[in-house]
Design an enzyme around this catalytic site. Structure first.
Site, PDB file in Angstrom:
ATOM      1  N   ASP A 135       4.433 -20.070  -0.376  1.00 44.55           N
ATOM      2  CA  ASP A 135       3.134 -20.631  -0.733  1.00 44.55           C
ATOM      3  C   ASP A 135       1.995 -19.620  -0.675  1.00 44.55           C
ATOM      4  O   ASP A 135       0.960 -19.819  -1.315  1.00 44.55           O
ATOM      5  CB  ASP A 135       2.789 -21.796   0.208  1.00 44.55           C
TER       6      ASP A 135
ATOM      7  N   GLU B   4      -5.521  -7.907   5.420  1.00 42.80           N
ATOM      8  CA  GLU B   4      -5.851  -7.211   6.657  1.00 42.80           C
ATOM      9  C   GLU B   4      -6.892  -6.119   6.406  1.00 42.80           C
ATOM     10  O   GLU B   4      -6.638  -5.159   5.679  1.00 42.80           O
ATOM     11  CB  GLU B   4      -4.584  -6.572   7.247  1.00 42.80           C
TER      12      GLU B   4
ATOM     13  N   HIS C 158      -6.751  -0.422   2.191  1.00 44.91           N
ATOM     14  CA  HIS C 158      -6.299   0.861   1.660  1.00 44.91           C
ATOM     15  C   HIS C 158      -5.955   0.777   0.173  1.00 44.91           C
ATOM     16  O   HIS C 158      -5.538   1.773  -0.421  1.00 44.91           O
ATOM     17  CB  HIS C 158      -5.094   1.355   2.447  1.00 44.91           C
TER      18      HIS C 158
ATOM     19  N   THR D 216      -8.579   4.833   0.643  1.00 39.62           N
ATOM     20  CA  THR D 216      -7.785   4.216  -0.427  1.00 39.62           C
ATOM     21  C   THR D 216      -6.780   5.167  -1.077  1.00 39.62           C
ATOM     22  O   THR D 216      -5.859   4.710  -1.764  1.00 39.62           O
ATOM     23  CB  THR D 216      -8.701   3.645  -1.528  1.00 39.62           C
TER      24      THR D 216
ATOM     25  N   ASP E 254      -0.815  -6.804   3.794  1.00 32.66           N
ATOM     26  CA  ASP E 254      -0.940  -5.800   4.841  1.00 32.66           C
ATOM     27  C   ASP E 254      -1.791  -4.623   4.348  1.00 32.66           C
ATOM     28  O   ASP E 254      -1.694  -4.218   3.183  1.00 32.66           O
ATOM     29  CB  ASP E 254       0.458  -5.300   5.228  1.00 32.66           C
TER      30      ASP E 254
ATOM     31  N   ASN F 291       0.801  -1.217   0.000  1.00 33.50           N
ATOM     32  CA  ASN F 291       0.000   0.000   0.000  1.00 33.50           C
ATOM     33  C   ASN F 291       0.837   1.271   0.000  1.00 33.50           C
ATOM     34  O   ASN F 291       0.416   2.305  -0.528  1.00 33.50           O
ATOM     35  CB  ASN F 291      -0.919   0.010   1.222  1.00 33.50           C
TER      36      ASN F 291
ATOM     37  N   GLY G  96       9.826 -20.429  -3.223  1.00 31.96           N
ATOM     38  CA  GLY G  96       9.060 -21.508  -2.613  1.00 31.96           C
ATOM     39  C   GLY G  96       7.949 -21.038  -1.706  1.00 31.96           C
ATOM     40  O   GLY G  96       7.290 -21.863  -1.055  1.00 31.96           O
TER      41      GLY G  96
ATOM     42  N   ASP H 272       1.261   7.061   0.068  1.00 32.81           N
ATOM     43  CA  ASP H 272       0.357   6.036  -0.446  1.00 32.81           C
ATOM     44  C   ASP H 272       0.628   5.769  -1.923  1.00 32.81           C
ATOM     45  O   ASP H 272       0.500   6.670  -2.764  1.00 32.81           O
ATOM     46  CB  ASP H 272      -1.092   6.495  -0.260  1.00 32.81           C
TER      47      ASP H 272
END
Length: 324
Positions: free
Chosen positions: A211, A244, A220, A178, A216, A145, A209, A186
């Site tokens: 997965d 999140e 936003h 946002t 985070d 973000n 590797g 931002d």
């Protein structure tokens, strides 16, 4: 029994399809070779998941190794698997502060390349390899973000890569949520250059590797219906993804939550209905039982508490800060 039947069928195939009886010895040897190969394959499969860990991350429990070095996580993988964790989640691994910095510095990206004080790209590859030996998946926390502008790599200094500079004043205003700054500049996540940089970073993690990704501050980052194509262009649907969202999206949750879930498998429950779940678990290093909680999908933060050292004190302080 199913395995035995399969073995018998292979032996029968070897005998019944061999036309010349005089070559029976050769056929038996071939059948024995096939058996050895099958048993080897089976032993590898069982060794990978001898603790009965879930195949899918979302069906198990994630151990959030908050602020652990990658080498520390790798060292504890056998115990983590034995404790029944399906996956481990690392702190962000992009370039940022060196070891010894406060925990939140790794949430201020300098550049989207692998390697910081918690470990190198080689360390991440080694961790993933070790984890997969035990059937444990690896999730990396990704901050897409914002950056720590102006303390960033040269390619991220261009101000056109960012939204207009203003702080979020109204958390129920979706545009502010946002486009506004949450203490850091931002990123304009609809910008093709920004998308290309972060998409390559995700693919670099995948090549090591990794997965899955924990996104985070995902609330936003705008959605395609809002004119931001980041989610559809950058998120790798072949990986496990969750994000999140604290409190709410800042908009119509009934509309925005389902759209986020089009690209991200799991989203944390909004804070108003989250209970601080007390999870009893085996402490990885000291085998001490302790309580811990984490807002989100089935995950827990678990840190050593017995060893008196600066490193452990720093880890525990981080946990206290996160629970405030």
């Amino acid at each position: 029994p199913a395995f035995h039947c399969f073995t018998i069928q292979i032996i029968y195939f070897c005998f019944s399809n061999h036309k010349q009886k005089q070559n029976m010895k050769k056929t038996i040897n071939y059948g024995l070779l096939m058996l050895v190969m099958l048993f080897t394959m089976a032993s590898n499969i069982f060794a990978d998941n001898k603790y009965g860990l879930k195949d899918n991350i979302q069906d198990g429990v994630i151990l959030h190794c908050f602020d652990w070095t990658l080498a520390d996580i790798q060292e504890e993988i056998p115990n983590i698997a034995k404790a029944g964790f399906t996956a481990v989640q690392t702190s962000p691994v992009h370039e940022r502060a060196g070891k010894g910095s406060v925990w939140y510095d790794v949430y201020r990206p300098y550049d989207f390349k692998i390697g910081n004080g918690l470990g190198t790209e080689a360390d991440l590859k080694a961790l993933c390899a070790k984890a997969h030996e035990y059937g444990v998946k690896v999730i990396v926390d990704v901050v897409a973000n914002h950056t720590d502008h102006p303390n960033v790599a040269e390619r991220l200094k261009d101000e056109s890569l960012y939204h207009e500079r203003f702080g979020v004043g109204n958390w129920n205003d979706r545009h502010q949520v946002t486009f506004g700054m949450i203490g850091m500049w931002d990123l304009d996540t609809n910008n093709p250059t920004v998308q290309a940089i972060i998409k390559q970073y995700i693919q670099d993690l995948k090549a090591c590797g990794v997965d899955g990704v924990r996104w985070d501050a995902i609330k936003h980052i705008g959605l395609p219906s809002e004119g931001d194509s980041f989610m559809q262009n950058v998120v790798d649907q072949e990986m496990y993804n969750y994000g999140e969202i604290l409190d709410s999206t800042g908009g119509n949750d009934n509309v925005l939550f389902p759209e986020y879930q089009t690209y991200i498998m799991d989203l944390p429950i909004p804070l108003p209905v989250v209970l601080s779940t007390n999870l009893l678990a085996i402490s990885i290093r000291e085998k001490q039982r302790q309580k811990s909680w984490f807002i989100g999908v089935k995950a827990m933060i678990l840190m050593p508490t017995m060893v008196v050292s600066q490193r452990i004190k720093a880890r525990m302080l981080s946990i206290v800060l996160m629970q405030l």
